[in-house]
Design a protein around this motif. Structure first.
Motif, PDB file in Angstrom:
ATOM      1  N   LEU A 198      33.663  37.734  34.596  1.00  0.00           N
ATOM      2  CA  LEU A 198      34.034  37.020  35.819  1.00  0.00           C
ATOM      3  C   LEU A 198      35.511  37.263  36.085  1.00  0.00           C
ATOM      4  N   VAL A 199      35.826  37.809  37.257  1.00  0.00           N
ATOM      5  CA  VAL A 199      37.213  37.951  37.686  1.00  0.00           C
ATOM      6  C   VAL A 199      37.456  36.940  38.799  1.00  0.00           C
ATOM      7  N   VAL A 200      38.502  36.138  38.624  1.00  0.00           N
ATOM      8  CA  VAL A 200      38.825  35.067  39.567  1.00  0.00           C
ATOM      9  C   VAL A 200      40.139  35.407  40.251  1.00  0.00           C
ATOM     10  N   PHE A 201      40.141  35.387  41.577  1.00  0.00           N
ATOM     11  CA  PHE A 201      41.340  35.649  42.366  1.00  0.00           C
ATOM     12  C   PHE A 201      41.741  34.357  43.051  1.00  0.00           C
ATOM     13  N   THR A 202      42.869  33.775  42.646  1.00  0.00           N
ATOM     14  CA  THR A 202      43.255  32.465  43.176  1.00  0.00           C
ATOM     15  C   THR A 202      44.506  32.550  44.040  1.00  0.00           C
ATOM     16  N   SER A 244      38.766  36.635  33.571  1.00  0.00           N
ATOM     17  CA  SER A 244      40.116  37.118  33.870  1.00  0.00           C
ATOM     18  C   SER A 244      40.552  36.518  35.195  1.00  0.00           C
ATOM     19  N   ILE A 245      41.792  36.071  35.259  1.00  0.00           N
ATOM     20  CA  ILE A 245      42.314  35.451  36.473  1.00  0.00           C
ATOM     21  C   ILE A 245      43.463  36.285  37.015  1.00  0.00           C
ATOM     22  N   VAL A 246      43.359  36.643  38.273  1.00  0.00           N
ATOM     23  CA  VAL A 246      44.455  37.262  39.011  1.00  0.00           C
ATOM     24  C   VAL A 246      44.901  36.225  40.035  1.00  0.00           C
ATOM     25  N   THR A 247      46.167  35.824  39.970  1.00  0.00           N
ATOM     26  CA  THR A 247      46.614  34.763  40.859  1.00  0.00           C
ATOM     27  C   THR A 247      47.815  35.185  41.692  1.00  0.00           C
ATOM     28  N   HIS A 277      43.764  34.661  30.001  1.00  0.00           N
ATOM     29  CA  HIS A 277      43.913  35.994  30.595  1.00  0.00           C
ATOM     30  C   HIS A 277      44.288  35.832  32.069  1.00  0.00           C
ATOM     31  N   VAL A 278      45.583  35.678  32.319  1.00  0.00           N
ATOM     32  CA  VAL A 278      46.090  35.384  33.664  1.00  0.00           C
ATOM     33  C   VAL A 278      47.123  36.436  34.043  1.00  0.00           C
ATOM     34  N   LEU A 279      46.918  37.056  35.190  1.00  0.00           N
ATOM     35  CA  LEU A 279      47.862  38.036  35.734  1.00  0.00           C
ATOM     36  C   LEU A 279      48.490  37.450  36.991  1.00  0.00           C
ATOM     37  N   HIS A 280      49.801  37.304  36.989  1.00  0.00           N
ATOM     38  CA  HIS A 280      50.529  36.733  38.124  1.00  0.00           C
ATOM     39  C   HIS A 280      51.034  37.861  39.018  1.00  0.00           C
ATOM     40  N   LEU A 328      32.930  38.447  41.294  1.00  0.00           N
ATOM     41  CA  LEU A 328      34.288  38.142  41.746  1.00  0.00           C
ATOM     42  C   LEU A 328      34.287  36.785  42.444  1.00  0.00           C
ATOM     43  N   LEU A 329      35.125  35.890  41.957  1.00  0.00           N
ATOM     44  CA  LEU A 329      35.258  34.550  42.527  1.00  0.00           C
ATOM     45  C   LEU A 329      36.638  34.436  43.166  1.00  0.00           C
ATOM     46  N   VAL A 330      36.669  34.157  44.459  1.00  0.00           N
ATOM     47  CA  VAL A 330      37.929  34.017  45.199  1.00  0.00           C
ATOM     48  C   VAL A 330      38.106  32.543  45.551  1.00  0.00           C
TER      49      VAL A 330
END
Length: 246
Positions: A9-13, A88-91, A105-108, A172-174
Motif C-alpha cells: 500500500l502506497v499512501v500519498f497524503t 509506504s507513505i509519500v507526503t 516508511h515516510v518520504l517527505h 494507491l491511497l490518496v
C-alpha cells in the motif's frame, strides 16, 4: 528469497490530513499561508530579502507542529503497518505526525520543518528537537542554516524517489490533497496500471481524476474505515460499500 512479497500500500497524503490535527495549511485561493503572503515567507527571494522574517515565520510554524497530535488517520495507517501490511507513505506535509503515529516508511516531498539544513549544501541536515533557527546559526561548512523546507520556485529533490515508491504500489491511497500542486500531482501517473487508486477527501468526487475511486469523507473518518476493512480481510481491496465514482 522464497518469501512471498506482501501487497504494498502506497499512501500519498496532503494538507487535509494534517489540518484535522489543527495545523494551518496554505490556502491557494487567497495566496496566504498562516496569514502571510507566500512570496514574503516561502520563496528563495524572501530568504535573500529578509531571512530573519522567514526564520521567525517558520519558528511559529514549528511551534504549531510540536503542539499538534496525530489524528485517527495517522494512527490507522500506523496500525495497518503494525498488523503486517507493507505501507509506504509519500507526503507533501512538512510535519512529523506520520512518524509520531508510528509509521516507519515516510518520504517527505517538501522537506521537514523539524530539521534545518545548510544554505550551501542541501545534503547537510540538522535535527531541531527543540527551539528554532537564528541568524548566525551555521552548518559545518560555515553557511547560515535555513529551514529544511522546499520553497515555491525550488526543485523537489525527492520527487524521483517518490516516483519509484509509487511505481511499486499494489494499491494507491490518496488522502487530503487537491491533486493540484505540481509536480506532486503527477505522481499518480507513475502507479502501475493494474494498481487501484482511491481518493479520500470531503470533495473526493470533484477532485478525483477518471478511474480513481472516491471516498467522500474527512481523513479521520475515511482512512480508519478503509483500514478496518483491510485488517479484517487481511488483504488490500476496494470495499464497494464505502466507495463511489470509479
Amino acid at each position: 528469497m522464497g518469501e512471498q512479497r506482501r501487497p504494498h500500500l502506497v499512501v500519498f497524503t496532503g494538507a487535509g490530513i494534517s489540518a484535522e490535527s489543527g495545523i494551518q495549511t496554505f490556502r491557494a485561493s487567497d495566496g496566504l499561508w498562516a496569514d502571510h503572503p507566500v512570496e514574503e515567507v516561502a520563496t528563495p527571494e524572501a530568504w535573500r530579502r529578509d531571512p530573519e522574517r522567514v526564520l521567525r515565520f517558520y519558528d511559529q510554524r514549528r511551534d504549531q507542529v510540536r503542539r499538534a497530535r496525530p489524528n485517527a488517520a495517522h494512527k490507522a495507517l500506523a496500525l495497518l503497518e503494525q498488523r503486517g501490511f507493507a505501507v509506504s507513505i509519500v507526503t507533501q506535509n512538512i510535519d512529523d505526525l506520520h512518524e509520531r503515529a508510528g509509521s516507519r516508511h515516510v518520504l517527505h516531498l517538501h522537506g521537514e520543518i523539524l530539521k534545518a539544513r545548510s544554505s550551501v549544501d542541501p545534503r547537510m541536515h540538522y535535527p531541531l528537537p527543540s527551539g528554532g533557527i537564528r541568524l548566525g546559526d551555521r552548518c559545518d561548512k560555515g553557511s547560515q542554516l535555513r529551514p529544511d523546507v522546499v520553497w515555491f520556485g525550488e526543485s523537489v529533490p525527492h520527487f524521483p524517489d517518490a516516483c519509484e515508491v509509487v511505481a511499486q504500489a499494489d494499491l494507491l491511497l490518496v488522502v487530503g490533497t487537491s491533486l493540484a500542486v505540481m509536480p506532486a500531482a503527477s505522481l499518480l501517473g507513475h502507479a502501475p496500471l493494474k494498481a487501484p487508486c482511491v481518493l479520500v477527501d470531503p470533495e473526493a468526487q470533484t477532485l478525483a481524476p477518471p478511474g480513481v475511486a472516491c471516498l467522500r469523507a474527512p481523513a479521520g473518518k475515511g482512512v480508519p474505515a478503509l483500514v478496518q476493512h483491510w485488517t479484517r480481510e487481511g488483504r488490500l481491496w476496494l470495499p464497494e460499500t464505502l466507495l463511489g465514482g470509479a
